[in-house]
Design a protein around this motif. Sequence first.
Motif, mmCIF file in Angstrom:
data_model
loop_
_atom_site.group_PDB
_atom_site.id
_atom_site.type_symbol
_atom_site.label_atom_id
_atom_site.label_comp_id
_atom_site.label_asym_id
_atom_site.label_seq_id
_atom_site.Cartn_x
_atom_site.Cartn_y
_atom_site.Cartn_z
ATOM 1 N N PRO A 72 0.948 -1.253 0.065
ATOM 2 C CA PRO A 72 -0.296 0.265 0.007
ATOM 3 C C PRO A 72 1.302 1.500 -0.344
ATOM 4 N N TRP A 73 2.072 1.342 0.195
ATOM 5 C CA TRP A 73 3.068 2.207 0.286
ATOM 6 C C TRP A 73 3.853 2.515 -0.785
ATOM 7 N N SER A 74 3.312 1.917 -2.114
ATOM 8 C CA SER A 74 4.065 2.151 -3.519
ATOM 9 C C SER A 74 3.715 3.018 -4.017
ATOM 10 N N PHE A 75 4.278 4.067 -4.381
ATOM 11 C CA PHE A 75 4.038 5.864 -4.685
ATOM 12 C C PHE A 75 2.910 5.102 -6.410
ATOM 13 N N TRP A 76 3.881 4.488 -7.103
ATOM 14 C CA TRP A 76 3.446 4.520 -8.603
ATOM 15 C C TRP A 76 2.440 3.075 -8.734
ATOM 16 N N VAL A 77 1.547 3.616 -9.125
ATOM 17 C CA VAL A 77 -0.248 2.789 -9.286
ATOM 18 C C VAL A 77 0.105 2.781 -10.896
ATOM 19 N N ASP A 78 0.009 0.903 -11.124
ATOM 20 C CA ASP A 78 -0.317 0.584 -12.640
ATOM 21 C C ASP A 78 -2.258 1.147 -13.056
ATOM 22 N N ILE A 79 -2.327 1.917 -13.397
ATOM 23 C CA ILE A 79 -4.028 3.228 -13.591
ATOM 24 C C ILE A 79 -4.454 1.738 -14.673
ATOM 25 N N GLY A 80 -3.888 0.909 -15.737
ATOM 26 C CA GLY A 80 -4.184 0.063 -16.819
ATOM 27 C C GLY A 80 -4.392 -0.446 -16.345
ATOM 28 N N GLU A 81 -4.109 -1.674 -15.566
ATOM 29 C CA GLU A 81 -4.599 -3.417 -15.192
ATOM 30 C C GLU A 81 -5.180 -3.582 -14.800
ATOM 31 N N ASP A 82 -6.576 -4.926 -15.474
ATOM 32 C CA ASP A 82 -7.457 -4.910 -14.924
ATOM 33 C C ASP A 82 -7.328 -5.393 -13.592
ATOM 34 N N LEU A 83 -9.217 -4.862 -13.026
ATOM 35 C CA LEU A 83 -9.501 -5.119 -11.898
ATOM 36 C C LEU A 83 -9.906 -6.235 -11.610
ATOM 37 N N GLN A 84 -9.985 -6.731 -10.613
ATOM 38 C CA GLN A 84 -9.756 -7.829 -10.190
ATOM 39 C C GLN A 84 -10.757 -8.427 -9.407
ATOM 40 N N LEU A 85 -12.462 -9.090 -9.654
ATOM 41 C CA LEU A 85 -13.273 -8.416 -8.349
ATOM 42 C C LEU A 85 -14.180 -9.277 -8.635
ATOM 43 N N THR A 86 -14.419 -9.831 -7.428
ATOM 44 C CA THR A 86 -15.194 -10.879 -7.132
ATOM 45 C C THR A 86 -16.776 -11.185 -6.391
ATOM 46 N N TRP A 87 -17.464 -12.663 -6.433
ATOM 47 C CA TRP A 87 -18.933 -12.474 -6.568
ATOM 48 C C TRP A 87 -19.321 -13.367 -5.150
ATOM 49 N N GLY A 88 -20.161 -13.264 -3.859
ATOM 50 C CA GLY A 88 -20.759 -14.022 -2.573
ATOM 51 C C GLY A 88 -21.647 -14.663 -3.089
ATOM 52 N N ARG A 89 -22.348 -14.454 -3.855
ATOM 53 C CA ARG A 89 -23.563 -15.090 -4.018
ATOM 54 C C ARG A 89 -24.060 -14.745 -5.849
ATOM 55 N N PRO A 90 -24.220 -16.183 -6.320
ATOM 56 C CA PRO A 90 -24.620 -17.426 -4.941
ATOM 57 C C PRO A 90 -22.736 -17.968 -5.466
ATOM 58 N N ARG A 91 -22.999 -19.225 -4.426
ATOM 59 C CA ARG A 91 -21.583 -19.945 -4.214
ATOM 60 C C ARG A 91 -21.675 -20.971 -5.077
ATOM 61 N N CYS A 92 -20.470 -20.765 -5.527
ATOM 62 C CA CYS A 92 -20.970 -21.642 -7.038
ATOM 63 C C CYS A 92 -19.282 -22.197 -7.527
ATOM 64 N N GLY A 93 -18.772 -21.933 -6.358
ATOM 65 C CA GLY A 93 -17.095 -22.362 -6.500
ATOM 66 C C GLY A 93 -16.919 -23.620 -6.045
#
Length: 398
Positions: free
Chosen positions: A190-211
């Motif tokens: 979290p203390w890194s200065f440079w932020v790679d703002i072009g990379e994909d965002l990783q999202l998760t879902w809780g429902r439904p539970r199909c894992g």
Amino acid sequence: MTPLLASLLLLLLLLIIPGATVAEEVEPCTSRSCGGIEIKFPFGLRGVNQSRRCSYPKFSVWCNNQSQTILTLPESGDLVINDIDYASQTLWVNDPGQCLPRRFLKGLNLSSASPCQLDPDLYNLINLTFLRCPSNLTQSLLTSVRCLNDPANSSFAVTYVWMRSIPPPWNESCEVINSSVPYPVSAIDPWSFWVDIGEDLQLTWGRPRCGLCESRGQDCGFAERMGLRTGCFSRSQESSGIPKGVKYGLTIGVGIPGVLCLIGLGCIICGKIRRRRNTRPSTDLPITAFAVQSSPFRMGLDGSTIEKYPMTLLGESRRLPKPNDNICSICLSEYEPKEALRTIPDCNHYFHAHCIDEWLRMNATCPVCRNSPTFTPSSASDSASSSVSPSSSISSSH
């Protein structure tokens, strides 16, 4: 239709119809593809011939003309899906124009209303400041955001800084576009200065539970025709080798001849039973049997008998021998002055005369106690004579 034939037909329907219903409920939805992304439950691909029960609510995706899989989230708009991991219930998304900074500048909000959210264990939100600075300054000190630059004006470039990490040497030469833009960065550093703002965002879902289904090598889907309860299904059912249309064809092709055969068999059996009954001597059925069978069926009373039941004409006070009995049990209306009431002598229940007359023509029982009046001419005359006095006294006294 005889009871035996009806039972055979009912048995056949129970054998055929539930089989087709179970096949329809258990058969999983087939997976789809868009831009190399496999689309299966809980996601459903719009614009194809697919049941609505093949996708979970708010998990509907669509394929645009560039073969991108687009997911529309509440308060977030359209995001392109670049990958999906069904076992970990994770997907990687980006802006369809590959410019997430523009989306966050416009207020991209992955809030709790969205079914897919940022994983708090992977991301922290920090406030970035977006600036428009001279190009020579961005090349030496700051990082330019290319998708936000104006191609017609190459002298200036859009950049960003983290106010917590960089001193502001750009105060005089840069223009502030937005000084507080919440942006997700890696929670690992979290203390890194440079932020790679072009990379994909990783999202998760809780429902439904199909894992769990995916980890077992099974498919996930709705467990019932209605509701949101999900369950796991064996993938062998999807490739059973017999298409759904063929199953229905076999069911109809075998079922109709089976019905005809059972009807014919039932007719033969019923004919034999009927012939055996006709060949029995008439002495096998005594006359008393017919009397016993016909006794439960009672018709209503005739008009002359009904007219012999006592009548009462109400006065202005609507006083009755039974003060609490002031509502007709047939029409559920209160008794009004000058109305004619009729009484059943055996149980002494009062009713509107026109209501109880219609009732007794169809039923020989009291509507309240269901007792059958044992009417005889002597009892009718006695009860009629006994009711003259109260009837006349009520009507004359008021």
